[in-house]
Scaffold this motif. Structure first.
Motif, PDB file in Angstrom:
ATOM      1  N   LEU A 114       0.842  -1.193   0.000  1.00  0.00           N
ATOM      2  CA  LEU A 114       0.000   0.000   0.000  1.00  0.00           C
ATOM      3  C   LEU A 114       0.878   1.244   0.000  1.00  0.00           C
ATOM      4  O   LEU A 114       1.833   1.355   0.774  1.00  0.00           O
ATOM      5  CB  LEU A 114      -0.930  -0.005   1.216  1.00  0.00           C
ATOM      6  N   GLY A 115       0.518   2.181  -0.860  1.00  0.00           N
ATOM      7  CA  GLY A 115       1.342   3.370  -1.034  1.00  0.00           C
ATOM      8  C   GLY A 115       1.354   4.315   0.147  1.00  0.00           C
ATOM      9  O   GLY A 115       2.214   5.192   0.242  1.00  0.00           O
ATOM     10  N   ASP A 116       0.384   4.157   1.090  1.00  0.00           N
ATOM     11  CA  ASP A 116       0.344   5.018   2.273  1.00  0.00           C
ATOM     12  C   ASP A 116       1.353   4.593   3.328  1.00  0.00           C
ATOM     13  O   ASP A 116       1.685   5.381   4.223  1.00  0.00           O
ATOM     14  CB  ASP A 116      -1.044   4.982   2.911  1.00  0.00           C
ATOM     15  N   ASP A 117       1.795   3.353   3.269  1.00  0.00           N
ATOM     16  CA  ASP A 117       2.711   2.805   4.265  1.00  0.00           C
ATOM     17  C   ASP A 117       4.120   2.792   3.701  1.00  0.00           C
ATOM     18  O   ASP A 117       4.402   2.064   2.734  1.00  0.00           O
ATOM     19  CB  ASP A 117       2.317   1.370   4.639  1.00  0.00           C
ATOM     20  N   LEU A 118       5.002   3.574   4.300  1.00  0.00           N
ATOM     21  CA  LEU A 118       6.404   3.548   3.889  1.00  0.00           C
ATOM     22  C   LEU A 118       7.200   2.785   4.931  1.00  0.00           C
ATOM     23  O   LEU A 118       7.154   3.103   6.122  1.00  0.00           O
ATOM     24  CB  LEU A 118       6.967   4.963   3.751  1.00  0.00           C
ATOM     25  N   ILE A 119       7.909   1.754   4.501  1.00  0.00           N
ATOM     26  CA  ILE A 119       8.765   0.970   5.381  1.00  0.00           C
ATOM     27  C   ILE A 119      10.193   1.451   5.193  1.00  0.00           C
ATOM     28  O   ILE A 119      10.699   1.499   4.070  1.00  0.00           O
ATOM     29  CB  ILE A 119       8.656  -0.534   5.058  1.00  0.00           C
ATOM     30  N   GLY A 159      10.090  -2.465  13.146  1.00  0.00           N
ATOM     31  CA  GLY A 159      11.003  -1.449  12.632  1.00  0.00           C
ATOM     32  C   GLY A 159      10.343  -0.097  12.467  1.00  0.00           C
ATOM     33  O   GLY A 159       9.285   0.193  13.032  1.00  0.00           O
ATOM     34  N   ARG A 160      10.960   0.711  11.627  1.00  0.00           N
ATOM     35  CA  ARG A 160      10.488   2.073  11.377  1.00  0.00           C
ATOM     36  C   ARG A 160       9.530   2.089  10.187  1.00  0.00           C
ATOM     37  O   ARG A 160       9.844   1.598   9.120  1.00  0.00           O
ATOM     38  CB  ARG A 160      11.688   2.991  11.100  1.00  0.00           C
ATOM     39  N   ARG A 161       8.366   2.658  10.434  1.00  0.00           N
ATOM     40  CA  ARG A 161       7.305   2.747   9.430  1.00  0.00           C
ATOM     41  C   ARG A 161       6.742   4.159   9.450  1.00  0.00           C
ATOM     42  O   ARG A 161       6.608   4.765  10.506  1.00  0.00           O
ATOM     43  CB  ARG A 161       6.197   1.737   9.749  1.00  0.00           C
ATOM     44  N   TYR A 162       6.401   4.654   8.284  1.00  0.00           N
ATOM     45  CA  TYR A 162       5.889   6.016   8.172  1.00  0.00           C
ATOM     46  C   TYR A 162       4.536   5.976   7.460  1.00  0.00           C
ATOM     47  O   TYR A 162       4.411   5.419   6.370  1.00  0.00           O
ATOM     48  CB  TYR A 162       6.873   6.895   7.394  1.00  0.00           C
ATOM     49  N   ASP A 197       0.499  12.479  10.346  1.00  0.00           N
ATOM     50  CA  ASP A 197       1.518  11.444  10.201  1.00  0.00           C
ATOM     51  C   ASP A 197       2.420  11.709   8.996  1.00  0.00           C
ATOM     52  O   ASP A 197       3.601  11.362   9.002  1.00  0.00           O
ATOM     53  CB  ASP A 197       0.873  10.069  10.084  1.00  0.00           C
ATOM     54  N   TYR A 198       1.858  12.330   7.958  1.00  0.00           N
ATOM     55  CA  TYR A 198       2.664  12.716   6.802  1.00  0.00           C
ATOM     56  C   TYR A 198       3.732  13.730   7.216  1.00  0.00           C
ATOM     57  O   TYR A 198       4.909  13.602   6.848  1.00  0.00           O
ATOM     58  CB  TYR A 198       1.768  13.305   5.714  1.00  0.00           C
ATOM     59  N   LEU A 199       3.331  14.715   8.008  1.00  0.00           N
ATOM     60  CA  LEU A 199       4.306  15.695   8.493  1.00  0.00           C
ATOM     61  C   LEU A 199       5.378  15.032   9.351  1.00  0.00           C
ATOM     62  O   LEU A 199       6.564  15.363   9.253  1.00  0.00           O
ATOM     63  CB  LEU A 199       3.595  16.790   9.282  1.00  0.00           C
ATOM     64  N   LYS A 200       4.970  14.073  10.184  1.00  0.00           N
ATOM     65  CA  LYS A 200       5.943  13.346  11.002  1.00  0.00           C
ATOM     66  C   LYS A 200       6.926  12.580  10.125  1.00  0.00           C
ATOM     67  O   LYS A 200       8.130  12.539  10.411  1.00  0.00           O
ATOM     68  CB  LYS A 200       5.221  12.379  11.940  1.00  0.00           C
ATOM     69  N   ALA A 201       6.419  11.985   9.054  1.00  0.00           N
ATOM     70  CA  ALA A 201       7.283  11.230   8.148  1.00  0.00           C
ATOM     71  C   ALA A 201       8.316  12.145   7.500  1.00  0.00           C
ATOM     72  O   ALA A 201       9.502  11.787   7.381  1.00  0.00           O
ATOM     73  CB  ALA A 201       6.449  10.530   7.080  1.00  0.00           C
ATOM     74  N   VAL A 202       7.881  13.325   7.069  1.00  0.00           N
ATOM     75  CA  VAL A 202       8.816  14.274   6.452  1.00  0.00           C
ATOM     76  C   VAL A 202       9.905  14.676   7.444  1.00  0.00           C
ATOM     77  O   VAL A 202      11.095  14.728   7.109  1.00  0.00           O
ATOM     78  CB  VAL A 202       8.060  15.518   5.935  1.00  0.00           C
ATOM     79  N   VAL A 203       9.507  14.934   8.698  1.00  0.00           N
ATOM     80  CA  VAL A 203      10.485  15.324   9.713  1.00  0.00           C
ATOM     81  C   VAL A 203      11.442  14.177  10.012  1.00  0.00           C
ATOM     82  O   VAL A 203      12.666  14.361  10.091  1.00  0.00           O
ATOM     83  CB  VAL A 203       9.770  15.790  10.997  1.00  0.00           C
ATOM     84  N   SER A 206      15.284  14.343   8.882  1.00  0.00           N
ATOM     85  CA  SER A 206      16.354  14.364   9.880  1.00  0.00           C
ATOM     86  C   SER A 206      17.451  13.364   9.565  1.00  0.00           C
ATOM     87  O   SER A 206      18.592  13.522  10.005  1.00  0.00           O
ATOM     88  CB  SER A 206      15.775  14.069  11.275  1.00  0.00           C
ATOM     89  N   ASP A 207      17.098  12.311   8.816  1.00  0.00           N
ATOM     90  CA  ASP A 207      18.073  11.283   8.463  1.00  0.00           C
ATOM     91  C   ASP A 207      18.618  11.437   7.051  1.00  0.00           C
ATOM     92  O   ASP A 207      19.403  10.598   6.594  1.00  0.00           O
ATOM     93  CB  ASP A 207      17.432   9.893   8.590  1.00  0.00           C
ATOM     94  N   HIS A 208      18.217  12.488   6.351  1.00  0.00           N
ATOM     95  CA  HIS A 208      18.634  12.665   4.958  1.00  0.00           C
ATOM     96  C   HIS A 208      20.145  12.859   4.897  1.00  0.00           C
ATOM     97  O   HIS A 208      20.719  13.650   5.672  1.00  0.00           O
ATOM     98  CB  HIS A 208      17.921  13.881   4.360  1.00  0.00           C
ATOM     99  N   PRO A 209      20.842  12.161   3.988  1.00  0.00           N
ATOM    100  CA  PRO A 209      22.307  12.238   3.952  1.00  0.00           C
ATOM    101  C   PRO A 209      22.859  13.625   3.656  1.00  0.00           C
ATOM    102  O   PRO A 209      23.973  13.963   4.079  1.00  0.00           O
ATOM    103  CB  PRO A 209      22.699  11.241   2.852  1.00  0.00           C
ATOM    104  N   GLU A 210      22.107  14.454   2.941  1.00  0.00           N
ATOM    105  CA  GLU A 210      22.586  15.797   2.613  1.00  0.00           C
ATOM    106  C   GLU A 210      21.988  16.856   3.525  1.00  0.00           C
ATOM    107  O   GLU A 210      22.677  17.784   3.953  1.00  0.00           O
ATOM    108  CB  GLU A 210      22.251  16.139   1.158  1.00  0.00           C
ATOM    109  N   LEU A 211      20.705  16.738   3.818  1.00  0.00           N
ATOM    110  CA  LEU A 211      19.981  17.785   4.530  1.00  0.00           C
ATOM    111  C   LEU A 211      19.847  17.530   6.022  1.00  0.00           C
ATOM    112  O   LEU A 211      19.561  18.455   6.787  1.00  0.00           O
ATOM    113  CB  LEU A 211      18.571  17.932   3.936  1.00  0.00           C
ATOM    114  N   GLY A 212      20.036  16.275   6.425  1.00  0.00           N
ATOM    115  CA  GLY A 212      19.686  15.880   7.779  1.00  0.00           C
ATOM    116  C   GLY A 212      20.360  16.668   8.878  1.00  0.00           C
ATOM    117  O   GLY A 212      19.705  17.115   9.830  1.00  0.00           O
ATOM    118  N   GLU A 213      21.664  16.855   8.788  1.00  0.00           N
ATOM    119  CA  GLU A 213      22.384  17.520   9.874  1.00  0.00           C
ATOM    120  C   GLU A 213      21.909  18.957  10.058  1.00  0.00           C
ATOM    121  O   GLU A 213      21.604  19.389  11.177  1.00  0.00           O
ATOM    122  CB  GLU A 213      23.888  17.493   9.588  1.00  0.00           C
ATOM    123  N   ASP A 214      21.810  19.701   8.953  1.00  0.00           N
ATOM    124  CA  ASP A 214      21.363  21.096   9.046  1.00  0.00           C
ATOM    125  C   ASP A 214      19.897  21.176   9.450  1.00  0.00           C
ATOM    126  O   ASP A 214      19.514  22.046  10.248  1.00  0.00           O
ATOM    127  CB  ASP A 214      21.571  21.807   7.701  1.00  0.00           C
TER     128      ASP A 214
END
Length: 302
Positions: A130-135, A262-265, A272-278, A282-290
């Motif tokens: 299902l496209g709403d569930d991101l693993i 595990g981690r599911r979004y 929950d969509y906003l939580k997934a983006v955050v 936060s874990d994005h290899p380029e943007l996460g640290e900043d």
């Protein structure tokens, strides 16, 4: 390597909870950081060895299939600029898998969406995502589900513990332990499913094990879906068909569950969509640290 090669991804929902954003854009095309939600799902399928992905779409969703096609105009511009990084990113989505598209016709429920895939799937087990569930790619569950289905037959569903107050948001399952030889091979998170209820109130829920959007189904599910009457919401519910499959003892019968820890979004709900983006931002290899540094500063100042 599993013998299952096909995944069915229903994406024909209207996305009414995200209006007006989804007035002209399919919900699964909304970006989670810099990647549409549907690409995470297809990437998950490809990583699990599922090379054939069928998107079950609805009216006005041509952009979903376009996303997995080549984009010569964009590629030429990026090549002229020498922007190899973005060029690779654009090309990556069209190289993930063989992506096919089928129109559902009418939004008659998840069971109906799966049934429309019968001719494409044929007489072999297949996955449903299902496209709403991101693993999270770091916590894959499909490989275990595929291995369990290959070893035990029947169908396999993904389960997740949820607070009792949230059972009305999911299908919930009553389960029992499996034989020792199965737990020795796959661990204690594999269970046998006895009974399933679609979106029960907390007092009526058979457990707090919720069915999340990953399935590996025996092809016999199609025969059951053809005779499944509309259930909750007037729709053909996949849960109702799986309930019948769980009671069967012949070919294709039986349902097992794999409990996901595990981690599911969840991108099907605005909050929950906003939580997934955050979380993924936060874990994005380029943007996460900043981004994480800004987020801490922002929260501290609230």
């Amino acid at each position: 390597m599993t013998s299952v090669t096909k995944s069915v991804v229903p994406v024909a929902g209207l996305g009414t909870r995200f209006l007006p954003a989804t007035k002209a854009i399919p919900k699964v095309m909304l970006p989670v950081v810099d990647t549409p939600a549907i690409q995470y799902v297809v990437e998950e399928a490809a990583a699990a060895g599922l090379s054939d992905v069928l998107l079950v779409t609805g009216r006005g969703q041509s952009s979903v299939s376009d996303h997995f096609d080549s984009a010569p105009e964009v590629e030429r511009v990026l090549e002229a600029k020498g922007d190899q990084k973005r060029l690779d990113a654009v090309r990556a989505s069209s190289d993930l898998a063989q992506v096919h598209v089928l129109r559902q016709g009418a939004p008659l429920g998840l069971g109906h969406a799966v049934l429309t895939a019968a001719a494409h799937v044929g007489d072999e087990p297949f996955a449903v995502q299902l496209g709403d569930d991101l693993i999270d790619a770091r916590d894959p569950i499909l490989p275990t589900m595929l291995a369990v289905q290959e070893a035990l037959g029947g169908s396999v569903i993904a389960l997740m513990e949820v607070p009792p107050s949230q059972t009305s948001l999911y299908g919930c399952a009553a389960v029992e332990a499996v034989a020792h030889d199965v737990t020795d091979r796959f661990g204690d998170d594999v269970v046998r499913v006895q009974h399933m209820v679609e979106k029960p109130e907390p007092a009526d829920a058979p457990s707090n094990l919720a069915m999340i959007g990953r399935y590996v189904l025996a092809p016999e599910i199609f025969d059951v879906l053809r005779t499944t009457e509309p259930g909750r919401g007037g729709e053909i519910q996949l849960t109702d068909a799986l309930q019948e499959m769980a009671q069967r003892t012949g070919t294709g019968g039986g349902v097992h569950g794999v409990i996901f820890r595990g981690r599911r979004y969840d991108t099907g709900d605005r909050l929950d969509y906003l939580k997934a983006v955050v979380q993924l931002g936060s874990d994005h290899p380029e943007l996460g640290e900043d981004f994480h540094a800004w987020l801490r500063e922002y929260v501290a100042g609230r």
